[in-house]
Each structure stands twice: as structure tokens, then as C-alpha cells.
Scaffold this active site. Structure first.
Site, short mmCIF file in Angstrom:
data_model
loop_
_atom_site.label_atom_id
_atom_site.label_comp_id
_atom_site.label_asym_id
_atom_site.label_seq_id
_atom_site.Cartn_x
_atom_site.Cartn_y
_atom_site.Cartn_z
N GLU A 217 0.74 -1.16 0.09
CA GLU A 217 0.04 0.14 0.11
C GLU A 217 0.85 1.14 -0.06
O GLU A 217 1.88 1.15 0.60
CB GLU A 217 -0.95 -0.06 1.21
CG GLU A 217 -1.93 -1.21 1.43
CD GLU A 217 -2.68 -1.08 2.58
OE1 GLU A 217 -3.71 -0.52 2.74
OE2 GLU A 217 -2.02 -1.37 3.76
N HIS A 241 -5.49 -11.66 5.74
CA HIS A 241 -5.60 -11.48 4.41
C HIS A 241 -4.30 -12.48 3.72
O HIS A 241 -4.81 -13.15 2.63
CB HIS A 241 -5.23 -10.12 4.04
CG HIS A 241 -6.30 -8.98 4.53
ND1 HIS A 241 -7.69 -9.66 4.99
CD2 HIS A 241 -6.07 -7.91 4.93
CE1 HIS A 241 -8.08 -8.41 5.66
NE2 HIS A 241 -7.26 -7.47 5.40
N LYS A 345 3.06 -0.58 4.24
CA LYS A 345 2.33 0.83 4.32
C LYS A 345 3.53 1.61 3.54
O LYS A 345 4.72 1.25 3.75
CB LYS A 345 2.09 1.39 5.59
CG LYS A 345 0.96 0.63 6.43
CD LYS A 345 -0.26 0.71 6.17
CE LYS A 345 -1.27 -0.05 6.88
NZ LYS A 345 -2.60 -0.55 6.03
C1 BG6 Z 1 -7.40 -3.84 6.26
C2 BG6 Z 1 -6.43 -3.39 7.08
O1 BG6 Z 1 -7.77 -5.15 6.91
O2 BG6 Z 1 -7.01 -4.04 4.96
C3 BG6 Z 1 -5.77 -2.08 6.66
O3 BG6 Z 1 -6.70 -3.41 8.56
C4 BG6 Z 1 -5.58 -2.06 5.12
O4 BG6 Z 1 -4.68 -1.52 7.36
C5 BG6 Z 1 -6.61 -2.78 4.23
O5 BG6 Z 1 -5.12 -0.85 4.40
C6 BG6 Z 1 -5.97 -2.98 3.18
O6 BG6 Z 1 -7.40 -3.45 2.17
P1 BG6 Z 1 -7.57 -3.05 0.49
O7 BG6 Z 1 -8.63 -3.93 0.37
O8 BG6 Z 1 -7.34 -1.68 0.18
O9 BG6 Z 1 -6.37 -3.86 0.10
#
Ligand code: BG6
Length: 491
Positions: A217, A241, A345
């Protein structure tokens, strides 16, 4: 689509998740005819809003992001919204907040419709909320409860929450969300693997060199210190995830497309993960924390200097905003194949993907050539890319060139790619838990994460710094580099 008669009670209904994800997803479910004409969305929060205030807030904050051109549809959606001011009781025997009385009156007489409680609130409220709902007589055999992550901070915490919620709801009524399972490419992975014949024979250690799973991210964590200091990348992203993605890549073919069959196979993968602790944690895991740098040409502060109401503490100095792990699935199919996981991040861009790196040809008759690679892109630009070797046209020497065979979902299907929450909410309303985590899966995942956390904590050292806008700490590159491999970067 089938419209399911159900009221949705969202605890934490005015919070960030609700405004950013749930309400837009529910609007799309409504537009697609998945909400029964009389279904209501009842947000519960501590804020003293009435229905009109809440509708005004949603109109102002949610609508602009939706590009909702259909005014009549939007008005119909707004009319479904209600707000109840209530909180969980302060202790087990504390009296219920008066708001519970209003909720009870609103739900009275609709016991035979499915009723969904969505807990978009911190995990310590899950047990108290379920008890309060039960005491108010709101839990019926047809009710369902949706639990947002994180489900605790460790195995003991997760068990405690599961016990508390399990005392009120049966396992078949509990939907533990991992929104990555609702992403299109993730579901497509099952179709790719189990609806095509050509992949399965080579989906093993004979043909696959390694697998990389990345969730990068570019965003930082401004305003999230309170949560993030106590979570960190490992708990926030890897425990749920990334491990779920690993399961879908590594699982054996299930016998049926069925909630239990698929979750049984995923559980077996989690149980086959080689434990990582002690000195192995130092060799096979990397943690980093971003310091000031540049993202998209813009100067950004380091984690410790992110604007936040909560000042940084010692926990902030120790928390990782980047984690990478070399995992192994110890079974017949995967023995010796590393699964590299990484998430961070403030990386250069937002990119989530699964890369399956095949081995080189056993004997090459050409000069040059690179091994095949299958890339499943979750975001952005959802799609599947297979890197193959092709001959460059021309009369000279035959030189194989790597070229991608690409499938872009947007270009191929010309359909809007629904947000993960849309799919998952539709499944909750339909009562289908296939894409939700079963209790044993969540606990197995924590059981693998706990020893890594324990080793990190006992080492007591700080995460390795990396400049915002870069690909993580140096050690993350060494994790692959020492076996002659490298992280897949944009083709
Ligand atoms: C969330 C986390 O579960 O997933 C976040 O708590 C993260 O920190 C987010 O930013 C990312 O999700 P996606 O769908 O944007 O990849």
C-alpha cells in the site's frame, strides 16, 4: 438476484468502515435488487443522531463517492436508514443502555425474517454486544452475526472472543469477515485452479519454484496510531488476508464447491505451515517501519511523525509497518517450495498480487529465456497474466522473448468490478458462509503467528527502517536474494 428479507443492524454504524465500505456496498446491493423492499439498515452508535441526522450524514459523506446517478434509487436507499443511539453495557451485570429498548421495539414482529448483526466495532465489544442483544431478546434462530477483523491480538484472545460469541450464536450463524476473500481475483483463483485442466498437473513442487504474495500500500497510517501500535502489519494483514490467499493457492482440490469442503481444505494448509520461532524467526522473517520519504513525488512523514491525536509511545517505536516472511507448507505437494509473503504501508504504490514462479525448462535449446510466471493481480487492474516465451518475428537467430498472455477482467467482461464488501454482504444476506473464516481457521492462523510475535517481542530490537516510497527494508530483499530470487516488480 434474490432479495433477502433481513434487517441489518450495524454496530459502529457511523464509523469509518461503515461510511467508507459498508454503506456504499449496501447501496449497490440495493440497486442490484438484493435487499427486500422493507429491509432496513439500522446503524447503532453512541452518537446522539436521529434518523434524519444520519441520513443527512450519509447523503453528505457517502453519496459523493458513489457517482450515484439514480436519484430515485438513492432516495429509496436513504429511507432504509435508521439510527439508534446505544452502547454495550459497562459490565456483565450493568443495566442495558435505553437505546436497546428502541432497537427491540423496531425489530419486534419481524422475528421470522433473517436478521443480521454486523459488528463493525473493536473486538472487545463483540462479546458484550452479543450478550446485550441476547438479553434484549433480539437473537432468533435465523439471526446472523458478522465479525470484523481483527479477531483478537493472539490465539488466546481469539479463543476468548469465539467462546463469548459462540455462547449466543451457533457457528453456522457466525460470519467472520476477511474482505480479501470477497475480491474478484481471489474468487477467480478457485475457478482458475479448479475449472481448468492444464494447471493442476503442474501445480506442485516439481514445476513451481516459489510463490510470492504481496499486499503493498502507498498509504500510511495517519490517524490510526491507537489501533496500529497494537496491531502492526503482521496482525493487521498477514494473520488474515495474506494467509487466506496462501491457503487458496496451496489447498488441495475440494470435492465440492461447498462451504465446509473449501474451508476444510484451507484449514489443512494452515495446519501444514511449518512453525517459525526462535532463531528461524530471525532468518525467515523481516519487519520494518517507514521513516520519512517520498510517495508519488510528495514528501511524507515517517510512522512516528504521522499526524495523530495519540502521541507516539514505546509501542509505536516497536511496531512494524512492513512484514515479510518465508513460509513453507509441509506436505507432499509443496515440500521445499517457499511461499514469500510481504505487506507494507508507504510502499511505492498500491499493488496486491499473487505470483506463481515456475521452474526453468529442464533443458534449453535456445539461448536466453526466462522461466514462466503466473501473476494474479488483485488490485489495481484486476486480472491474470501468464508470462510465456515466444519467438520474436524475424529471420535471424531464434531468440525466445518473454511476453504476457493477459486477461483483464475489466476489458474482458465489461462489467463493474464489485467491491469485496458487496459480494460478502450479499453472501451474508443469502446465508452463505463459504467466503468467511471458520473458527478453526482463525485459530490455526493465530497459532502460527503467535510464535513469530513472541520471538520478535523477546528480541526487543526495533524494526528495520525503510524510507517511505521504497520497497521495504534491505533485509526483505535479502530474504529472497540469498537463494538467488527477487521480489516481482511491475512488468
Ligand atoms: C485492512 C487493514 O484489513 O485492509 C488496513 O486493516 C488495510 O490496514 C486494508 O489498509 C487494505 O485493504 P485493501 O482492500 O485496500 O487492500
Amino acid at each position: 438476484p434474490v432479495a433477502h428479507a433481513a434487517d441489518l443492524v450495524v454496530f459502529g454504524g457511523t464509523g469509518d468502515l461503515s461510511m467508507r465500505k459498508l454503506l456504499p456496498a449496501l447501496y449497490h446491493c440495493d440497486r442490484d435488487g438484493r435487499l427486500a423492499p422493507d429491509a432496513r439498515i439500522i446503524a447503532v452508535s453512541r452518537g446522539g443522531l436521529d434518523d434524519a441526522d444520519f441520513r443527512g450524514k450519509v447523503d453528505a459523506e457517502v453519496r459523493p463517492g458513489l457517482h450515484a446517478g439514480d436519484a430515485a434509487g438513492w432516495d429509496r436507499f436513504l429511507r432504509r436508514l435508521h439510527h439508534v443511539c446505544a452502547d454495550v453495557p459497562a459490565g456483565r451485570d450493568a443495566p442495558a443502555h435505553p437505546g436497546w429498548g428502541r432497537l427491540t421495539r423496531m425489530l419486534a414482529g419481524r422475528e421470522d425474517t433473517g436478521r443480521v448483526f454486523y459488528l463493525a466495532s473493536p473486538p472487545m465489544t463483540f462479546g458484550p454486544f452479543c450478550r446485550a442483544a441476547d438479553r434484549a431478546g433480539l437473537v432468533t434462530p435465523r439471526s446472523r452475526v458478522v465479525l470484523e477483523k481483527p479477531l483478537g491480538r493472539d490465539l488466546a484472545g481469539a479463543r476468548h472472543i469465539n467462546d463469548e460469541v459462540g455462547a449466543i450464536f451457533g457457528e453456522h450463524q457466525i460470519f467472520r469477515i476477511d474482505h480479501y476473500l470477497g475480491k474478484e481475483t481471489v474468487q477467480n483463483l478457485l475457478v482458475l485452479r479448479f475449472a481448468n485442466a492444464f494447471l493442476e498437473p503442474i501445480w506442485n513442487s516439481l514445476w513451481i519454484d516459489h510463490v510470492q504474495i504481496t499486499a503493498a500500500e502507498s498509504v500510511g497510517t495517519p490517524g490510526r496510531r491507537g489501533y496500529y501500535d497494537h496491531a502492526g502489519a503482521l496482525r493487521d494483514m498477514v494473520q488474515n488476508h495474506l494467509l487466506q490467499l496462501l491457503c487458496l493457492v496451496a489447498m488441495e482440490p475440494p470435492s465440492r464447491n461447498d462451504r465446509e469442503a473449501i474451508r476444510d481444505e484451507k484449514l489443512k494448509v494452515l495446519q501444514s505451515l511449518r512453525p517459525i520461532s526462535g532463531t528461524e524467526a530471525a532468518r525467515f522473517t523481516v519487519r520494518g517501519q517507514y521513516i520519512a520519504g517520498r510517495v508519488d513525488g510528495r514528501a511524507v512523514p515517517g510512522y512516528l511523525d504521522e499526524p495523530d491525536d495519540t502521541p507516539p509511545t514505546d509501542a509505536s517505536r516497536h511496531v512494524e509497518t512492513f512484514a515479510a516472511i518465508r513460509a513453507e507448507v509441509k506436505n507432499w505437494r509443496w515440500a521445499g517450495v517457499p511461499f514469500y509473503l510481504r505487506t507494507g504501508k508507504r510502499m511505492p504504490d498500491r499493488r496486491s498480487e499473487i505470483v506463481v514462479q515456475f521452474k526453468d525448462v529442464p533443458h534449453s535449446i535456445f539461448s536466453g529465456g526466462v522461466p514462466n510466471r503466473l501473476v494474479l493481480r488483485l488490485q489495481p487492474g484486476e486480472g491474470i497474466h501468464l508470462l510465456i516465451m515466444a519467438k520474436e518475428p524475424g529471420a535471424g537467430e531464434v531468440v525466445p522473448r518473454p511476453v504476457p498472455l493477459s486477461l483483464s477482467f475489466a476489458d474482458t467482461f465489461h462489467a463493474r468490478v464489485p467491491d469485496a464488501y458487496e459480494r460478502l454482504l450479499a453472501d451474508v444476506l443469502a446465508g452463505d458462509p463459504t467466503l468467511f473464516m471458520r473458527r478453526d481457521e482463525v485459530e490455526a492462523a493465530w497459532g502460527w503467528i503467535d510464535p513469530i510475535v513472541a520471538t520478535w517481542e523477546s528480541a526487543g530490537d526495533l524494526p528495520e527502517p525503510y524510507a517511505a516510497g521504497t520497497g521495504g527494508p534491505v533485509a526483505a530483499h535479502e530474504l529472497l536474494g540469498r537463494s538467488g530470487r527477487a521480489w516481482h516488480e511491475e512488468d
